[in-house]
Design a protein around this motif. Structure first.
Motif, mmCIF file in Angstrom:
data_model
loop_
_atom_site.group_PDB
_atom_site.id
_atom_site.type_symbol
_atom_site.label_atom_id
_atom_site.label_comp_id
_atom_site.label_asym_id
_atom_site.label_seq_id
_atom_site.Cartn_x
_atom_site.Cartn_y
_atom_site.Cartn_z
ATOM 1 N N GLY A 229 20.586 3.268 10.050
ATOM 2 C CA GLY A 229 19.818 2.033 10.070
ATOM 3 C C GLY A 229 18.365 2.187 10.456
ATOM 4 O O GLY A 229 17.479 1.608 9.811
ATOM 5 N N SER A 230 18.083 2.945 11.505
ATOM 6 C CA SER A 230 16.694 3.067 11.962
ATOM 7 C C SER A 230 15.817 3.761 10.931
ATOM 8 O O SER A 230 14.632 3.433 10.784
ATOM 9 C CB SER A 230 16.647 3.830 13.291
ATOM 10 N N THR A 231 16.391 4.707 10.201
ATOM 11 C CA THR A 231 15.614 5.415 9.181
ATOM 12 C C THR A 231 15.317 4.517 7.987
ATOM 13 O O THR A 231 14.174 4.445 7.518
ATOM 14 C CB THR A 231 16.366 6.670 8.709
ATOM 15 N N VAL A 232 16.334 3.817 7.483
ATOM 16 C CA VAL A 232 16.090 2.964 6.314
ATOM 17 C C VAL A 232 15.176 1.801 6.658
ATOM 18 O O VAL A 232 14.429 1.315 5.793
ATOM 19 C CB VAL A 232 17.412 2.458 5.690
ATOM 20 N N LEU A 233 15.206 1.356 7.905
ATOM 21 C CA LEU A 233 14.283 0.293 8.327
ATOM 22 C C LEU A 233 12.846 0.728 8.066
ATOM 23 O O LEU A 233 12.036 -0.029 7.499
ATOM 24 C CB LEU A 233 14.511 -0.014 9.803
ATOM 25 N N ASN A 234 12.520 1.962 8.460
ATOM 26 C CA ASN A 234 11.156 2.469 8.258
ATOM 27 C C ASN A 234 10.885 2.789 6.794
ATOM 28 O O ASN A 234 9.781 2.572 6.292
ATOM 29 C CB ASN A 234 10.945 3.713 9.120
ATOM 30 N N GLN A 235 11.884 3.303 6.092
ATOM 31 C CA GLN A 235 11.690 3.595 4.665
ATOM 32 C C GLN A 235 11.420 2.318 3.874
ATOM 33 O O GLN A 235 10.635 2.322 2.919
ATOM 34 C CB GLN A 235 12.934 4.289 4.113
ATOM 35 N N TYR A 236 12.069 1.255 4.254
ATOM 36 C CA TYR A 236 11.971 -0.025 3.544
ATOM 37 C C TYR A 236 10.657 -0.741 3.843
ATOM 38 O O TYR A 236 10.015 -1.299 2.948
ATOM 39 C CB TYR A 236 13.169 -0.877 3.949
ATOM 40 N N SER A 237 10.239 -0.701 5.102
ATOM 41 C CA SER A 237 9.074 -1.502 5.503
ATOM 42 C C SER A 237 7.769 -0.724 5.467
ATOM 43 O O SER A 237 6.689 -1.318 5.365
ATOM 44 C CB SER A 237 9.277 -2.039 6.921
ATOM 45 N N GLY A 238 7.838 0.606 5.574
ATOM 46 C CA GLY A 238 6.612 1.387 5.712
ATOM 47 C C GLY A 238 6.429 2.415 4.626
ATOM 48 O O GLY A 238 6.852 2.242 3.481
ATOM 49 N N GLY A 239 5.782 3.527 5.016
ATOM 50 C CA GLY A 239 5.475 4.569 4.056
ATOM 51 C C GLY A 239 4.440 4.098 3.050
ATOM 52 O O GLY A 239 3.858 3.020 3.175
ATOM 53 N N MET A 240 4.221 4.895 2.021
ATOM 54 C CA MET A 240 3.191 4.545 1.044
ATOM 55 C C MET A 240 3.617 3.431 0.094
ATOM 56 O O MET A 240 2.780 2.764 -0.506
ATOM 57 C CB MET A 240 2.798 5.785 0.233
#
Length: 488
Positions: free
Chosen positions: A328-339
């Motif tokens: 969950g914590s990883t996909v949260l950042n993948q979904y909301s952030g990154g390029m």
């Protein structure tokens, strides 16, 4: 050694008896692929082992073709049972023949229609048995895609269950050699069948008639049947939209109702300009545009801005096919952030259920407040995939427990009767087949009418087309027609 052929023409009555004797027509109790039980089973593939019957059937089909009011320049047999019949006709009467492939080759010309033809020429479709008419229509659609005109079809046996009427509604006149009622009369007179057997079949036919608005089930031989069981209620898009609490599923169903489209285009191209150009051309015909943003070689935030503008212009939603599959914590950042910042512009994304509910909770924590939604991957269309059985059942349960954010599934068939959950099926083309990498293709009729899915996802059938807009229009019409066929 085969017996010498009798030069005297076999009467239709004698031909029917011969078909019965070689078990091309069987009576009893047969479980079809759809699960229903039928008192009659027709499989004309066996006649390739009986040259005399094969030739006689082809001659009767040729005679029936003489009733066509439209002059045809070529003929095409529905694969595969009707191919030898069409071949017999072509060789005997020196008639040019075309072959419709069930799958395109991944080398050479990659054509779906083999043979020489001129644009706009008229072609006669040859079939062995017609129930719903869907197999004839699929072949006609493939021919029309190649700019070949189809106005007529010939068939040995019309099961009298509505196929002729359906084809007529599509502008195709069906010319039949024999009806199932005629066959029953001959077999009763010749004492091949008893009165009770005859009545069972007649009752089955009467209970399984359909029209262009009815549901169709397919059996193992490629023939089609309407289920004689009482059908579950099928909600139309507008009714289902009113039952949805998630704003994304509600909006998507409203778009499907308004645009008369259940088509999602998979815009799997590698440059932003190509994707935007494609989307602008096919936008009027689709309810969803599915992207793989991470394959774009020249991605900039301007791309998602322009894609969103096209979505507003053409009234479709955006589905980023990210396939999240981490904690969950990883996909949260993948979904909301990154390029890519997917949650800022994609109405829908998707996830595998392998990591457990944490993947949904991580996505939900970001997406719910932004009126976003997720679909779970419950089944896949590639050969050898493991998304099936207990995995699929567990995925459905997860969706039901997170229905505030999960709006449906990527799947191969309907998995739940909940009208608020959408079923989206990839691997759709106008003709069935498989590519060189194990991707299996199924038709809109099979996906929507037979398997009960809601949305067809089409990629190369549109992106590789000479005219993507025209291809999208054809898929839109085929998909919507398959949707209408679910209603009595």
């Amino acid at each position: 050694m085969a017996a010498p052929m009798n030069n005297m023409r076999m009467s239709l009555e004698d031909l029917i008896i011969r078909l019965y004797d070689v078990q091309a027509v069987k009576f009893g109790t047969f479980k079809l692929k759809s699960g229903i039980e039928s008192p009659v089973y027709i499989d004309l593939r066996v006649i390739v082992s009986y040259p005399e019957i094969l030739v006689r059937v082809s001659e009767y089909l040729w005679d029936a073709s003489q009733n066509c009011s439209n002059n045809f320049k070529s003929l095409c047999g529905v694969p595969y049972t009707a191919l030898p019949l069409a071949t017999c006709i072509a060789t005997k009467h020196h008639m040019p023949m075309l072959i419709r492939r069930k799958e395109a080759k991944d080398y050479g010309t990659k054509r779906m229609i083999e043979g020489h033809y001129e644009p706009g020429e008229r072609c006669l479709v040859v079939e062995d048995v017609v129930t719903s008419g869907s197999s004839v229509l699929e072949t006609a659609q493939a021919l029309k895609t190649a700019d070949i005109d189809v106005r007529d079809a010939v068939v040995l046996l019309d099961r009298e269950q509505g196929g002729a009427q359906m084809l007529k509604s599509e502008g195709i006149h069906l010319h039949s050699v024999c009806t199932l009622s005629k066959m029953l009369d001959v077999l009763q007179t010749s004492e091949r069948l008893s009165g009770p057997d005859i009545e069972r079949v007649r009752e089955f036919i009467a209970e399984n008639k359909f029209n262009a608005m009815s549901g169709i089930k397919r059996n193992g031989s490629g023939d089609t049947h309407c289920s004689h069981k009482k059908a579950k209620k099928v909600h139309n898009y507008a009714d289902r939209a009113s039952l949805c609490t998630n704003p994304v599923s509600k909006q998507l169903l409203q778009i499907m109702e308004t645009k008369k489209s259940n088509l999602a285009v998979s815009a799997d191209l590698t440059s932003c300009g190509e994707v935007l150009e494609l989307v602008n051309r096919v936008g009027p015909h689709v309810c969803l545009v599915k992207t793989h943003v991470d394959i774009l070689e020249d991605f900039t935030p301007e791309f998602t801005k322009r894609l969103t503008e096209l979505a507003q212009k053409h009234n479709f939603l955006i589905f980023e096919d990210r396939k999240f599959a981490d904690i969950g914590s990883t996909v949260l950042n993948q979904y909301s952030g990154g390029m890519y910042r997917i949650s800022d512009w994609a109405n829908i994304t998707n996830a595998h259920s392998v990591p457990g509910e944490g993947v949904i909770q991580g996505l939900k924590q970001v997406g719910l407040s932004k009126n976003r939604a997720c679909v779970l991957i419950a089944e896949m269309s590639s050969t050898g995939n493991l998304a099936k059985g207990d995995y699929s059942s567990a995925t459905v349960k997860m969706a039901e427990e997170h229905s505030d954010f999960v709006i449906g599934f990527i799947c191969q068939s309907r998995l739940t009767s909940d009208p608020s959950l959408l079923h989206m099926t990839p691997g759709v083309q106008l003709t069935e087949g498989q590519d060189s990498l194990g991707q299996n293709y199924i038709t809109p009729t099979e996906v929507i009418t037979n398997r009960g899915s809601d949305i067809i996802i089409v990629g190369r059938g549109i992106t590789k087309a000479t005219d993507p807009a025209e291809a999208a229009r054809q898929y839109q019409e085929a998909g919507y027609r398959a949707y209408l066929a679910q209603f009595e």
